[in-house]
Design a protein around this motif. Structure first.
Motif, PDB file in Angstrom:
ATOM      1  N   LEU A   1      -3.616   7.606   3.384  1.00  0.00           N
ATOM      2  CA  LEU A   1      -4.013   7.246   1.760  1.00  0.00           C
ATOM      3  C   LEU A   1      -5.807   7.625   2.143  1.00  0.00           C
ATOM      4  O   LEU A   1      -6.096   8.086   0.695  1.00  0.00           O
ATOM      5  CB  LEU A   1      -4.427   5.601   2.149  1.00  0.00           C
ATOM      6  N   ARG A   2      -5.705   7.495   2.944  1.00  0.00           N
ATOM      7  CA  ARG A   2      -7.369   8.260   3.512  1.00  0.00           C
ATOM      8  C   ARG A   2      -6.866   9.963   3.116  1.00  0.00           C
ATOM      9  O   ARG A   2      -8.166  10.532   2.546  1.00  0.00           O
ATOM     10  CB  ARG A   2      -7.930   7.997   4.911  1.00  0.00           C
TER      11      ARG A   2
ATOM     12  N   PRO B   1       1.008  -1.491   0.060  1.00  0.00           N
ATOM     13  CA  PRO B   1      -0.078  -0.136  -0.065  1.00  0.00           C
ATOM     14  C   PRO B   1       0.577   1.198   0.446  1.00  0.00           C
ATOM     15  O   PRO B   1       0.314   2.150  -0.029  1.00  0.00           O
ATOM     16  CB  PRO B   1      -0.514   0.159   1.051  1.00  0.00           C
ATOM     17  N   ASN B   2       2.243   0.901   0.744  1.00  0.00           N
ATOM     18  CA  ASN B   2       2.984   2.860   0.554  1.00  0.00           C
ATOM     19  C   ASN B   2       2.786   2.824  -1.276  1.00  0.00           C
ATOM     20  O   ASN B   2       3.275   3.637  -1.171  1.00  0.00           O
ATOM     21  CB  ASN B   2       4.047   2.140   1.433  1.00  0.00           C
TER      22      ASN B   2
ATOM     23  N   THR C   1      -8.018   3.575  -3.178  1.00  0.00           N
ATOM     24  CA  THR C   1      -8.973   2.721  -2.761  1.00  0.00           C
ATOM     25  C   THR C   1      -8.709   1.429  -2.372  1.00  0.00           C
ATOM     26  O   THR C   1      -9.119   1.034  -1.626  1.00  0.00           O
ATOM     27  CB  THR C   1      -9.857   3.050  -4.261  1.00  0.00           C
ATOM     28  N   ASP C   2      -7.797   0.939  -3.159  1.00  0.00           N
ATOM     29  CA  ASP C   2      -7.732  -0.548  -3.392  1.00  0.00           C
ATOM     30  C   ASP C   2      -6.572  -0.521  -1.768  1.00  0.00           C
ATOM     31  O   ASP C   2      -6.248  -1.319  -0.816  1.00  0.00           O
ATOM     32  CB  ASP C   2      -6.911  -1.012  -4.552  1.00  0.00           C
ATOM     33  N   ALA C   3      -5.439   0.536  -1.744  1.00  0.00           N
ATOM     34  CA  ALA C   3      -4.602   0.128  -0.906  1.00  0.00           C
ATOM     35  C   ALA C   3      -6.089   0.912   0.527  1.00  0.00           C
ATOM     36  O   ALA C   3      -5.286   0.492   1.765  1.00  0.00           O
ATOM     37  CB  ALA C   3      -3.596   1.561  -0.771  1.00  0.00           C
ATOM     38  N   GLU C   4      -6.204   1.581   0.546  1.00  0.00           N
ATOM     39  CA  GLU C   4      -7.121   1.751   1.558  1.00  0.00           C
ATOM     40  C   GLU C   4      -8.006   1.563   2.098  1.00  0.00           C
ATOM     41  O   GLU C   4      -8.040   0.724   3.135  1.00  0.00           O
ATOM     42  CB  GLU C   4      -8.009   3.218   1.421  1.00  0.00           C
ATOM     43  N   TYR C   5      -9.220   0.065   1.371  1.00  0.00           N
ATOM     44  CA  TYR C   5      -9.274  -0.774   1.324  1.00  0.00           C
ATOM     45  C   TYR C   5      -8.833  -2.448   2.172  1.00  0.00           C
ATOM     46  O   TYR C   5      -9.913  -3.043   3.287  1.00  0.00           O
ATOM     47  CB  TYR C   5      -9.872  -1.441   0.645  1.00  0.00           C
ATOM     48  N   ARG C   6      -7.966  -2.586   1.434  1.00  0.00           N
ATOM     49  CA  ARG C   6      -6.800  -4.154   2.448  1.00  0.00           C
ATOM     50  C   ARG C   6      -6.420  -3.342   3.717  1.00  0.00           C
ATOM     51  O   ARG C   6      -5.660  -4.167   4.417  1.00  0.00           O
ATOM     52  CB  ARG C   6      -6.494  -4.264   1.349  1.00  0.00           C
ATOM     53  N   THR C   7      -6.140  -2.196   4.210  1.00  0.00           N
ATOM     54  CA  THR C   7      -5.608  -1.421   4.736  1.00  0.00           C
ATOM     55  C   THR C   7      -6.644  -1.694   6.319  1.00  0.00           C
ATOM     56  O   THR C   7      -6.152  -1.017   7.177  1.00  0.00           O
ATOM     57  CB  THR C   7      -5.131  -0.766   5.309  1.00  0.00           C
ATOM     58  N   ALA C   8      -7.834  -1.489   6.115  1.00  0.00           N
ATOM     59  CA  ALA C   8      -9.128  -0.630   6.838  1.00  0.00           C
ATOM     60  C   ALA C   8      -8.924  -0.910   8.184  1.00  0.00           C
ATOM     61  O   ALA C   8      -9.016  -0.435   9.232  1.00  0.00           O
ATOM     62  CB  ALA C   8     -10.087  -0.884   6.097  1.00  0.00           C
ATOM     63  N   ASN C   9      -8.264  -2.347   7.891  1.00  0.00           N
ATOM     64  CA  ASN C   9      -8.920  -3.516   9.592  1.00  0.00           C
ATOM     65  C   ASN C   9      -7.942  -3.479  10.527  1.00  0.00           C
ATOM     66  O   ASN C   9      -7.627  -4.984  10.656  1.00  0.00           O
ATOM     67  CB  ASN C   9      -9.724  -4.566   9.469  1.00  0.00           C
ATOM     68  N   ASP C  10      -6.411  -3.465   9.879  1.00  0.00           N
ATOM     69  CA  ASP C  10      -5.104  -4.022   9.948  1.00  0.00           C
ATOM     70  C   ASP C  10      -4.387  -2.679  10.505  1.00  0.00           C
ATOM     71  O   ASP C  10      -3.855  -1.935  10.669  1.00  0.00           O
ATOM     72  CB  ASP C  10      -4.004  -3.662   8.382  1.00  0.00           C
ATOM     73  N   THR C  11      -4.888  -2.877  12.068  1.00  0.00           N
ATOM     74  CA  THR C  11      -4.130  -2.389  13.291  1.00  0.00           C
ATOM     75  C   THR C  11      -3.178  -2.233  13.067  1.00  0.00           C
ATOM     76  O   THR C  11      -2.031  -0.893  13.872  1.00  0.00           O
ATOM     77  CB  THR C  11      -4.722  -3.201  14.837  1.00  0.00           C
ATOM     78  N   LEU C  12      -2.219  -3.286  12.449  1.00  0.00           N
ATOM     79  CA  LEU C  12      -0.593  -2.481  12.200  1.00  0.00           C
ATOM     80  C   LEU C  12       0.064  -2.126  11.328  1.00  0.00           C
ATOM     81  O   LEU C  12       0.422  -1.253  10.848  1.00  0.00           O
ATOM     82  CB  LEU C  12       0.513  -3.961  12.325  1.00  0.00           C
TER      83      LEU C  12
ATOM     84  N   LYS D   1       5.627   2.448  10.047  1.00  0.00           N
ATOM     85  CA  LYS D   1       6.235   3.185   9.123  1.00  0.00           C
ATOM     86  C   LYS D   1       5.705   3.299   8.423  1.00  0.00           C
ATOM     87  O   LYS D   1       5.079   2.601   7.415  1.00  0.00           O
ATOM     88  CB  LYS D   1       7.715   3.327   8.989  1.00  0.00           C
ATOM     89  N   ILE D   2       5.646   4.724   7.024  1.00  0.00           N
ATOM     90  CA  ILE D   2       4.582   4.782   5.937  1.00  0.00           C
ATOM     91  C   ILE D   2       6.478   5.045   5.186  1.00  0.00           C
ATOM     92  O   ILE D   2       7.074   5.752   5.566  1.00  0.00           O
ATOM     93  CB  ILE D   2       4.363   6.092   6.412  1.00  0.00           C
ATOM     94  N   THR D   3       6.275   3.858   4.135  1.00  0.00           N
ATOM     95  CA  THR D   3       7.534   4.619   3.253  1.00  0.00           C
ATOM     96  C   THR D   3       7.083   4.613   1.891  1.00  0.00           C
ATOM     97  O   THR D   3       5.896   4.569   1.853  1.00  0.00           O
ATOM     98  CB  THR D   3       8.053   2.991   2.891  1.00  0.00           C
ATOM     99  N   GLY D   4       8.091   4.895   1.476  1.00  0.00           N
ATOM    100  CA  GLY D   4       7.573   5.817  -0.403  1.00  0.00           C
ATOM    101  C   GLY D   4       6.575   7.251  -0.052  1.00  0.00           C
ATOM    102  O   GLY D   4       6.750   7.246  -1.258  1.00  0.00           O
TER     103      GLY D   4
END
Length: 556
Positions: free
Chosen positions: A129-130, A42-43, A110-121, A192-195
């Motif tokens: 992304l939002r 997602p980064n 949207t894809d990246a946000e969707y796949r990380t939405a419920n990931d607490t890490l 950490k946010i990379t990229g």
């Protein structure tokens, strides 16, 4: 015999099943690219969306072709005058933001946000992304009005292949919710946010951007929903993390200094600032970026020290075809000789009318060793955009602290609770920050304190509320020279500067799309086929006609 037949049948079925299985595996292997990852980081998807914002060469043509003309900052170059300057409707040109952002940046983010939405890490990349999805969608809805938003980019994820057009009011209401939630969800102890090519993953700065975008959007709706606007503006000021306060907080996309190319590969290479490249031009010696008289006269007539930092006079006969090198700068000579300068009026090409020229001493010297140089020049007296703005590593502007100062000034003018600073103080701080922005990011010469103090009385904020609103937003218009989407939105929202139609300059007979300056762009024509029901609903809300003279919801 019966046994043998049965045995043969069993063998045949087994063989068919075996070869079918082999065939399926073969087809799967053949259609699977071993170089592609099973999932996307997602980064990396955030990086792609950020870089596309100003790095997509095909997309940013909409800025030079239409928005710079509507803003009356550029005029004279063929693209700008032919399309926006002469109100020429071309659906393929008007649809570039829509047809570029939705299938690439919006789909990725949207894809990246969707796949990380419920990931607490992954709460931090999800929050970034939002915020960035809101920003990109604001560009789309501010240009077109009602647009796919809640269902956009969810074709693969949820089978939403024909997304509904949310109303702009619905979209803006959700902006505030999204930005508020995203800022609140950042957690320094998590991922950490990379990229990230804006803030290098700095969560504190992402919070400031999220809150500052809320200020921008609250001001945007201040005429159509004043109570909500004030509430959202004041809430953003009180939100955790603060707002953009100085140049170090500015949200700027970092690009690379790569050679300009207009080959096919350049349209999928987002590493350089494509807007700078387009302003340089694919035929720079014959089609440079000229300043419009509206902007040039505003700068020149007020003694603005940015005048000849933004505008220069060049002889381009020896100019490189791949970079803004080898231009002969005639600016100082033109000023010293008192030569008449000829900025292009709205609706005019660079040759209409043919300008009065002069004989250049600089070019006479060059002609002694280079007979191709003609010292008698004419169009060289038309101000062009300075080389500083034509570099591939120029930043892509998302939002600046200078803009925030102007937003605070107007909010204070409206009587909103924004602190103790006066309207005039915030206004002056905004102008100073806008000048320093050019030095910090475009290598323009520093505006000295003496220059600044001499200039400020020339742009007095005035006495009435309307005079003050005009002063604030005229300076915001100058600031947004390198942020054309925000510039057009704020000009329409504020009504300042007051821009006259090209018809008022004698070009009415050429304005096939109407004499009034357009206030939105039309939807892509293919939407009427591929997403007809939702497209028709949006048109019905506009009275049944996809007109570029129909105001968007917030534009009152």
């Amino acid at each position: 015999m019966k046994y043998n037949l049965s045995y043969i049948v069993i063998m045949l079925v087994t063989s068919v099943l075996f070869f079918t299985a082999c065939s399926d595996k073969y087809m799967e292997d053949m259609n699977t690219d071993p170089s592609k990852a099973a999932s996307i980081d997602p980064n990396a998807q955030l990086t792609t969306a950020q870089l596309q914002t100003y790095g997509d060469l095909g997309m940013v043509e909409i800025y030079r072709n239409y928005l710079y003309a509507f803003n009356q900052q550029l005029m004279g170059c063929w693209n700008t005058t032919n399309y926006g300057g002469r109100h020429t409707q071309d659906n393929s040109e008007m649809s570039r933001i829509w047809t570029s952002f939705y299938p690439t940046a919006i789909k990725n983010i949207t894809d990246a946000e969707y796949r990380t939405a419920n990931d607490t890490l992954k709460v931090n990349i999800n929050s970034a992304l939002r915020i960035y999805r809101v920003y990109l969608m604001s560009i789309i809805t501010d240009i077109y009005g009602d647009a796919p938003y809640s269902e956009a980019g969810k074709g693969f994820l949820e089978g939403k292949f024909n997304p509904r057009y949310d109303t702009q009011e619905e979209i803006y209401n959700d902006f505030f919710l999204e930005l508020s939630a995203a800022v609140a969800n950042f957690d320094a102890s998590k991922d950490k946010i990379t990229g990230d090519v804006i803030y290098k993953g700095d969560i504190a700065k992402w919070k400031k951007l999220g809150n500052s975008l809320r200020l921008r959007f609250a001001m945007r709706i201040s005429d159509v929903a004043p109570q909500k606007a004030q509430k959202e503006f004041e809430k953003a000021l009180q939100a955790d993390g603060g707002i953009l306060e100085n140049a170090s907080d500015d949200a700027l996309i970092k690009y690379m200094d790569i050679s300009f190319s207009f080959g096919q590969e350049a349209y999928s290479d987002y590493r350089g600032n494509a807007l700078s490249q387009l302003l340089f031009g694919n035929d720079p010696a014959n089609n440079p970026s000229y300043l419009c008289s509206t902007l040039y006269n505003q700068l020149y007539n007020t003694g603005d020290p940015r005048t000849f930092r933004i505008a220069r006079f060049y002889y381009d006969g020896l100019m490189s075809a791949t970079s803004p090198d080898n231009r002969i700068d005639l600016t100082d000579e033109i000023i010293a000789k008192g030569v008449q300068t000829n900025p292009r009026d709205p609706g005019a090409f660079s040759w209409e009318p043919w300008p009065t020229g002069y004989d250049s001493d600089i070019l006479k010297e060059l002609a002694k060793t280079n007979p191709s140089v003609n010292p008698s020049v004419a169009r060289e007296t038309e101000p062009k955009l300075a080389n500083n703005f034509l570099k591939g590593d120029n930043p892509g502007v998302v939002m600046t602290s200078a803009e925030v100062k102007f937003l605070l000034a107007e909010a204070r003018l409206k009587g909103w609770n924004v602190g103790d600073a006066s309207v005039n103080d915030l206004y002056i701080q905004g102008v100073r920050a806008a000048m320093d922005f050019l030095t910090d990011n475009y290598n323009c010469e520093v505006v000295s304190d003496d220059e600044f103090n001499t200039f400020i009385p020339n742009i007095s904020i005035g006495y009435t509320d309307e005079q003050k609103k005009k002063a604030i937003n005229t300076q915001a218009w100058i600031l947004h020279l390198t942020n054309p989407a925000e510039c057009w939105a704020n000009v329409r929202r504020s009504g300042y500067p007051v821009l006259k139609s090209p018809a008022d300059y004698g070009f009415g007979q050429f304005l096939t799309g109407g004499t009034e300056i357009p206030v939105r762009l039309c939807y892509p024509v293919l939407e009427s086929s591929y997403n007809k029901a939702n497209y028709d609903d949006a048109l019905n809300r506009m009275g049944g006609n996809d007109s570029w003279h129909t105001r968007v919801w917030w534009n009152k």
